[in-house]
Motif scaffolding. Structure first.
Motif, PDB file in Angstrom:
ATOM      1  N   GLU A  68       7.476  78.365   3.982  1.00 19.66           N
ATOM      2  CA  GLU A  68       8.829  78.441   3.410  1.00 19.66           C
ATOM      3  C   GLU A  68       8.905  79.611   2.451  1.00 19.66           C
ATOM      4  OE1 GLU A  68      12.270  78.363   2.468  1.00 19.66           O
ATOM      5  OE2 GLU A  68      12.056  76.355   3.333  1.00 19.66           O
ATOM      6  N   ASP A  69       9.880  80.494   2.659  1.00 24.19           N
ATOM      7  CA  ASP A  69      10.012  81.664   1.795  1.00 24.19           C
ATOM      8  C   ASP A  69      10.830  81.391   0.534  1.00 24.19           C
ATOM      9  OD1 ASP A  69      12.316  81.476   3.518  1.00 24.19           O
ATOM     10  OD2 ASP A  69      12.871  83.507   2.908  1.00 24.19           O
ATOM     11  N   ASN A  70      11.585  80.313   0.507  1.00 22.53           N
ATOM     12  CA  ASN A  70      12.408  79.986  -0.658  1.00 22.53           C
ATOM     13  C   ASN A  70      11.592  79.130  -1.624  1.00 22.53           C
ATOM     14  OD1 ASN A  70      14.247  78.113  -2.208  1.00 22.53           O
ATOM     15  ND2 ASN A  70      15.771  79.517  -1.349  1.00 22.53           N
ATOM     16  N   LYS A  71      11.361  79.667  -2.817  1.00 25.38           N
ATOM     17  CA  LYS A  71      10.495  78.984  -3.793  1.00 25.38           C
ATOM     18  C   LYS A  71      11.036  77.626  -4.232  1.00 25.38           C
ATOM     19  CE  LYS A  71       8.664  83.265  -5.511  1.00 25.38           C
ATOM     20  NZ  LYS A  71       7.430  83.672  -5.888  1.00 25.38           N
ATOM     21  N   GLU A  89       4.346  81.394   1.790  1.00 27.66           N
ATOM     22  CA  GLU A  89       5.707  81.935   1.690  1.00 27.66           C
ATOM     23  C   GLU A  89       6.078  82.870   2.824  1.00 27.66           C
ATOM     24  OE1 GLU A  89       3.113  84.222  -1.221  1.00 27.66           O
ATOM     25  OE2 GLU A  89       3.581  82.129  -0.990  1.00 27.66           O
ATOM     26  N   ASN A  90       5.142  83.135   3.728  1.00 27.93           N
ATOM     27  CA  ASN A  90       5.483  83.936   4.905  1.00 27.93           C
ATOM     28  C   ASN A  90       4.508  83.628   6.045  1.00 27.93           C
ATOM     29  OD1 ASN A  90       3.150  85.730   4.686  1.00 27.93           O
ATOM     30  ND2 ASN A  90       4.229  86.688   2.980  1.00 27.93           N
ATOM     31  N   LYS A 112       0.721  84.862   5.690  1.00 25.33           N
ATOM     32  CA  LYS A 112      -0.108  84.001   4.837  1.00 25.33           C
ATOM     33  C   LYS A 112      -0.420  82.685   5.538  1.00 25.33           C
ATOM     34  CE  LYS A 112       1.023  86.047   0.463  1.00 25.33           C
ATOM     35  NZ  LYS A 112       1.471  85.915  -0.897  1.00 25.33           N
ATOM     36  N   LEU A 114      12.354  83.105   7.717  1.00 28.09           N
ATOM     37  CA  LEU A 114      11.337  83.393   6.693  1.00 28.09           C
ATOM     38  C   LEU A 114      11.570  84.725   5.996  1.00 28.09           C
ATOM     39  CD1 LEU A 114       8.216  82.051   8.604  1.00 28.09           C
ATOM     40  CD2 LEU A 114       9.422  80.975   6.693  1.00 28.09           C
ATOM     41  N   GLY A 115      12.828  85.175   5.975  1.00 25.45           N
ATOM     42  CA  GLY A 115      13.162  86.394   5.241  1.00 25.45           C
ATOM     43  C   GLY A 115      13.388  87.586   6.142  1.00 25.45           C
ATOM     44  N   GLN A 156      10.707  89.824   8.448  1.00 26.99           N
ATOM     45  CA  GLN A 156       9.521  88.978   8.509  1.00 26.99           C
ATOM     46  C   GLN A 156       9.505  88.251   9.852  1.00 26.99           C
ATOM     47  OE1 GLN A 156       7.142  88.632   6.013  1.00 26.99           O
ATOM     48  NE2 GLN A 156       8.237  90.236   4.930  1.00 26.99           N
ATOM     49  N   ASP A 177       9.748  85.242  12.134  1.00 29.63           N
ATOM     50  CA  ASP A 177      10.445  83.985  11.899  1.00 29.63           C
ATOM     51  C   ASP A 177       9.578  82.802  12.331  1.00 29.63           C
ATOM     52  OD1 ASP A 177      10.723  83.568  14.672  1.00 29.63           O
ATOM     53  OD2 ASP A 177      12.851  84.048  14.702  1.00 29.63           O
TER      54      ASP A 177
END
Length: 125
Positions: A7-10, A31-32, A35, A54-55, A58, A60
């Motif tokens: 998940e890219d959203n903290k 976060e991506n 990783k 995922l941003g 990036q 997906d």
């Protein structure tokens, strides 16, 4: 139970971590996609939750799923889509792509916890 959440959203990651940690899960956050691909080689997992978007610029979640499916170590690990895509047909589309389950955001944690409890039971038997 070890759960990888990609998940890219903290804030979303923090909420998921808090909810699942209350229910005896250890949540590992990536976060991506890059990783996440490294983490799956380092940690034993019971479940993978993947956001689809995922941003910008990036990989997906659907592309990440394809990479995960190629790894023997993840052959028996359930993978759930957790996404803001919630249009009619999205659930079926993500299941057809290879996700084991689909959860739209905001996540219904009761339904997610029921699905996770089934994973726990299958790991025990």
């Amino acid at each position: 139970m070890n759960i990888l959440y990609v998940e890219d959203n903290k804030i979303n990651a923090m909420v998921m971590d808090k909810m699942l940690s209350k229910n005896d899960a250890k949540v590992i956050i990536a976060e991506n996609a890059s990783k996440a691909l490294n983490m799956v080689k380092e940690v034993s997992l019971d479940l993978i939750l993947v956001d689809i978007n995922l941003g910008l610029n990036q990989m997906d979640g659907c592309e990440l799923l394809k990479h995960f499916k190629k790894l023997d170590m993840l052959k028996n690990i359930p993978m759930y889509a957790v996404t803001a895509y919630a249009m009619p047909g999205d659930s079926q589309r993500f299941i057809q792509l290879g996700f084991d389950k689909y959860f739209s955001k905001p996540v219904n944690f009761e339904k997610l916890l029921i699905a996770i409890s089934k994973v726990k039971k299958s790991n025990v038997s």
